[in-house]
Design a protein around this motif. Structure first.
Motif, mmCIF file in Angstrom:
data_model
loop_
_atom_site.group_PDB
_atom_site.id
_atom_site.type_symbol
_atom_site.label_atom_id
_atom_site.label_comp_id
_atom_site.label_asym_id
_atom_site.label_seq_id
_atom_site.Cartn_x
_atom_site.Cartn_y
_atom_site.Cartn_z
ATOM 1 N N ALA A 100 -4.798 24.578 12.785
ATOM 2 C CA ALA A 100 -5.345 24.070 11.187
ATOM 3 C C ALA A 100 -6.473 25.495 10.990
ATOM 4 C CB ALA A 100 -6.845 23.475 12.108
ATOM 5 N N PHE A 101 -6.748 26.437 11.687
ATOM 6 C CA PHE A 101 -7.479 27.890 10.907
ATOM 7 C C PHE A 101 -5.858 28.080 10.062
ATOM 8 C CE2 PHE A 101 -10.367 26.925 14.761
ATOM 9 C CZ PHE A 101 -11.083 26.169 13.955
ATOM 10 N N GLU A 102 -4.802 28.335 11.085
ATOM 11 C CA GLU A 102 -3.546 29.038 10.347
ATOM 12 C C GLU A 102 -3.391 28.152 8.660
ATOM 13 O OE1 GLU A 102 -0.939 31.111 13.375
ATOM 14 O OE2 GLU A 102 -0.992 28.911 13.196
ATOM 15 N N GLN A 103 -3.627 26.922 9.098
ATOM 16 C CA GLN A 103 -3.542 26.284 7.498
ATOM 17 C C GLN A 103 -4.501 26.575 6.759
ATOM 18 O OE1 GLN A 103 -2.001 22.330 8.708
ATOM 19 N NE2 GLN A 103 -3.018 21.458 6.155
ATOM 20 N N ASP A 104 -5.814 26.875 6.772
ATOM 21 C CA ASP A 104 -6.467 27.357 5.677
ATOM 22 C C ASP A 104 -6.015 28.192 5.267
ATOM 23 O OD1 ASP A 104 -8.924 25.421 5.735
ATOM 24 O OD2 ASP A 104 -9.498 25.795 7.600
ATOM 25 N N LEU A 105 -5.879 29.095 5.880
ATOM 26 C CA LEU A 105 -5.374 30.031 5.347
ATOM 27 C C LEU A 105 -4.034 30.889 4.569
ATOM 28 C CD1 LEU A 105 -5.050 32.917 8.206
ATOM 29 C CD2 LEU A 105 -6.538 32.859 6.216
ATOM 30 N N GLN A 106 -3.362 29.113 4.697
ATOM 31 C CA GLN A 106 -1.541 28.807 3.500
ATOM 32 C C GLN A 106 -2.037 28.647 2.412
ATOM 33 O OE1 GLN A 106 0.359 27.714 6.576
ATOM 34 N NE2 GLN A 106 0.924 29.863 7.932
ATOM 35 N N LYS A 107 -2.737 27.056 2.721
ATOM 36 C CA LYS A 107 -2.921 26.662 2.371
ATOM 37 C C LYS A 107 -4.089 26.130 1.265
ATOM 38 C CE LYS A 107 -1.712 21.174 2.218
ATOM 39 N NZ LYS A 107 -0.568 21.328 0.297
ATOM 40 N N SER A 108 -4.612 25.332 0.531
ATOM 41 C CA SER A 108 -6.133 25.484 -0.395
ATOM 42 C C SER A 108 -6.180 24.344 -1.136
ATOM 43 C CB SER A 108 -6.142 26.428 -1.464
ATOM 44 O OG SER A 108 -5.228 26.875 -2.581
ATOM 45 N N SER A 109 -5.564 23.290 -1.032
ATOM 46 C CA SER A 109 -5.390 21.785 -2.041
ATOM 47 C C SER A 109 -4.414 21.149 -1.291
ATOM 48 C CB SER A 109 -4.937 21.966 -3.680
ATOM 49 O OG SER A 109 -3.478 22.909 -3.571
ATOM 50 N N ARG A 170 -11.502 27.192 -2.762
ATOM 51 C CA ARG A 170 -10.328 25.589 -1.441
ATOM 52 C C ARG A 170 -11.235 24.489 -2.470
ATOM 53 N NH1 ARG A 170 -11.609 27.347 4.751
ATOM 54 N NH2 ARG A 170 -9.856 29.950 4.589
ATOM 55 N N VAL A 171 -10.080 23.345 -2.734
ATOM 56 C CA VAL A 171 -10.639 22.057 -3.221
ATOM 57 C C VAL A 171 -10.265 21.314 -2.397
ATOM 58 C CG1 VAL A 171 -10.510 20.714 -4.444
ATOM 59 C CG2 VAL A 171 -10.206 23.155 -5.595
ATOM 60 N N TYR A 172 -10.930 20.145 -1.204
ATOM 61 C CA TYR A 172 -10.213 19.564 -0.278
ATOM 62 C C TYR A 172 -10.332 18.272 -0.851
ATOM 63 C CZ TYR A 172 -11.126 23.301 3.725
ATOM 64 O OH TYR A 172 -10.619 24.263 3.747
ATOM 65 N N ALA A 173 -11.118 17.529 -2.271
ATOM 66 C CA ALA A 173 -10.627 16.693 -2.711
ATOM 67 C C ALA A 173 -9.420 16.541 -2.694
ATOM 68 C CB ALA A 173 -11.493 16.719 -3.957
ATOM 69 N N PRO A 174 -8.589 15.572 -2.577
ATOM 70 C CA PRO A 174 -7.013 15.191 -2.922
ATOM 71 C C PRO A 174 -6.390 14.652 -4.347
ATOM 72 C CG PRO A 174 -7.964 13.708 -1.520
ATOM 73 C CD PRO A 174 -9.314 14.013 -1.636
ATOM 74 N N GLN A 175 -5.981 15.620 -4.903
ATOM 75 C CA GLN A 175 -5.597 16.254 -6.201
ATOM 76 C C GLN A 175 -5.009 14.510 -6.877
ATOM 77 O OE1 GLN A 175 -4.493 18.508 -7.377
ATOM 78 N NE2 GLN A 175 -5.743 19.690 -6.454
ATOM 79 N N THR A 176 -4.714 12.828 -5.666
ATOM 80 C CA THR A 176 -4.913 11.996 -6.558
ATOM 81 C C THR A 176 -6.587 10.978 -7.036
ATOM 82 O OG1 THR A 176 -4.306 11.320 -4.509
ATOM 83 C CG2 THR A 176 -2.423 11.220 -4.673
ATOM 84 N N ASP A 177 -7.084 11.866 -5.890
ATOM 85 C CA ASP A 177 -8.865 11.607 -6.087
ATOM 86 C C ASP A 177 -9.100 12.046 -7.592
ATOM 87 O OD1 ASP A 177 -10.657 9.387 -4.177
ATOM 88 O OD2 ASP A 177 -8.590 10.995 -2.907
ATOM 89 N N LEU A 178 -8.739 13.242 -7.309
ATOM 90 C CA LEU A 178 -9.176 14.416 -9.167
ATOM 91 C C LEU A 178 -8.493 13.307 -9.834
ATOM 92 C CD1 LEU A 178 -8.329 17.388 -7.469
ATOM 93 C CD2 LEU A 178 -10.543 16.805 -8.139
ATOM 94 N N GLN A 179 -6.948 12.952 -10.273
ATOM 95 C CA GLN A 179 -7.136 13.065 -11.127
ATOM 96 C C GLN A 179 -7.253 11.212 -11.575
ATOM 97 O OE1 GLN A 179 -2.704 12.028 -9.626
ATOM 98 N NE2 GLN A 179 -2.231 14.863 -10.151
ATOM 99 N N SER A 180 -7.868 11.179 -10.955
ATOM 100 C CA SER A 180 -7.718 9.387 -10.719
ATOM 101 C C SER A 180 -9.303 8.905 -11.475
ATOM 102 C CB SER A 180 -8.504 8.269 -9.331
ATOM 103 O OG SER A 180 -9.527 8.499 -8.890
ATOM 104 N N ARG A 181 -10.126 10.317 -11.569
ATOM 105 C CA ARG A 181 -10.984 10.752 -12.467
ATOM 106 C C ARG A 181 -10.978 11.395 -13.722
ATOM 107 N NH1 ARG A 181 -14.754 6.461 -12.006
ATOM 108 N NH2 ARG A 181 -14.836 6.034 -9.862
ATOM 109 N N GLY A 185 -8.228 20.162 -10.923
ATOM 110 C CA GLY A 185 -9.158 20.872 -8.941
ATOM 111 C C GLY A 185 -9.590 22.284 -10.119
ATOM 112 N N ALA A 186 -9.606 22.859 -11.079
ATOM 113 C CA ALA A 186 -10.213 24.540 -11.378
ATOM 114 C C ALA A 186 -11.689 23.576 -12.053
ATOM 115 C CB ALA A 186 -10.029 24.488 -13.035
ATOM 116 N N ALA A 187 -11.809 22.516 -11.859
ATOM 117 C CA ALA A 187 -12.929 21.846 -12.031
ATOM 118 C C ALA A 187 -14.300 22.143 -10.740
ATOM 119 C CB ALA A 187 -13.161 21.058 -12.767
#
Length: 290
Positions: A100-109, A170-181, A185-187
């Motif tokens: 999981a900690f490795e994933q934090d280094l590779q993935k931000s959304s 880092r943006v942990y809010a899922p993209q589908t939730d962002l799009q629904s509103r 991610g930039a916001a």
């Protein structure tokens, strides 16, 4: 002690049986150190990856009965080795935390809620499963409830930490939730507060609360004082959600925290949990005892 990434999760507190405190503390130091390797200091991403791989190699060494490297031996792996072999801790769960900690280094959304929960299955759920293992609790229903609580705590931490995660990309809010509103991610990265952002956070908090309530009956499957400790863990998470709600979901610009003033509320909530489930049916009690 408390794990900052799971700051609603007390570790080796006075409610934990004395005999288990060294084991819980060893797991804590393992997780805390790996988290620091991923997040703290000025190392490059490649350097952090290398550190985590070296950390994994030390974990595999003690699992095989070999000596770890000197780097983390005294603080982490010597005490962990004793616990790992005494309690036959599942090494895969400890390795999941490193992943999981490795994933934090590779993935931000994250694309959607299932993908984020998949991350939680490595970043948070292993902690609960390791603690259940110490108590000798292996029933599938208990593990399922533990996963729900731990995933909820991780999500609550995300929704609490928007103002911290945005500046580090880092943006942990899922993209589908962002799009629904109608958000991007930039916001969130720039911590732009808006009615749409607050509506998003309200949705996400409701999701985390649902998970927490699904897992909450686990408190009655854990014996003695440890069950009361878990009650306070659950109440701590719910209290953070209540604080986010009270500030009208403005956690992009303000970070809610627990304070000593919250203690009476947490204790009252824990007491109410005990009363709430005294009317469980005998069939439910039998299921939970398996």
């Amino acid at each position: 002690m408390s794990i900052e990434h799971y700051e609603n999760f007390p570790v080796a507190s006075w409610l934990c049986p004395r005999s288990l405190r060294p084991a819980v503390a060893a797991i804590y130091h393992f997780a805390r150190t790996a988290d620091d390797l991923a997040d703290e200091g000025e190392r490059s991403s490649a350097g952090r990856q290398a550190d985590l791989q070296a950390y994994r190699e030390d974990l595999l060494s003690i699992a095989a009965g070999r000596q770890p490297s000197p780097r983390w031996a005294a603080a982490v792996f010597t005490p962990l080795a004793a616990v790992l072999h005494s309690y036959r801790l599942p090494v895969a769960l400890l390795n999941d935390l490193i992943c999981a900690f490795e994933q934090d280094l590779q993935k931000s959304s994250y694309r959607d809620r299932p993908e984020l929960l998949d991350y939680c299955s490595r970043s948070a759920n292993p902690i609960g499963r390791l603690l259940l293992h110490l108590y000798g609790i292996h029933a599938p229903l208990a593990l399922q409830r533990s996963d729900a609580i731990c995933s909820s705590l991780q999500l609550i931490n995300f929704w609490q930490d928007f103002s911290r995660d945005g500046p580090i990309g880092r943006v942990y809010a899922p993209q589908t939730d962002l799009q629904s509103r109608g958000l991007s991610g930039a916001a969130l990265l720039s911590c732009q507060d808006s009615p749409a952002a607050r509506a998003l956070i309200a949705d996400l908090c409701a999701w985390a609360e649902q998970l927490m309530r699904e897992g909450a009956p686990l408190v009655h499957q854990i014996p003695g004082r440890a069950g009361w400790e878990l009650r306070l863990v659950v109440q701590g998470g719910l209290r953070i959600l209540a604080k986010i709600k009270a500030m009208h979901y403005a956690s992009l610009i303000q970070r809610p925290t627990l304070t000593p003033m919250d203690a009476p509320i947490l204790l009252w909530g824990a007491l109410r949990m005990s009363k709430q489930y005294t009317t469980r049916t005998s069939s439910q009690q039998q299921e939970e005892s398996l």
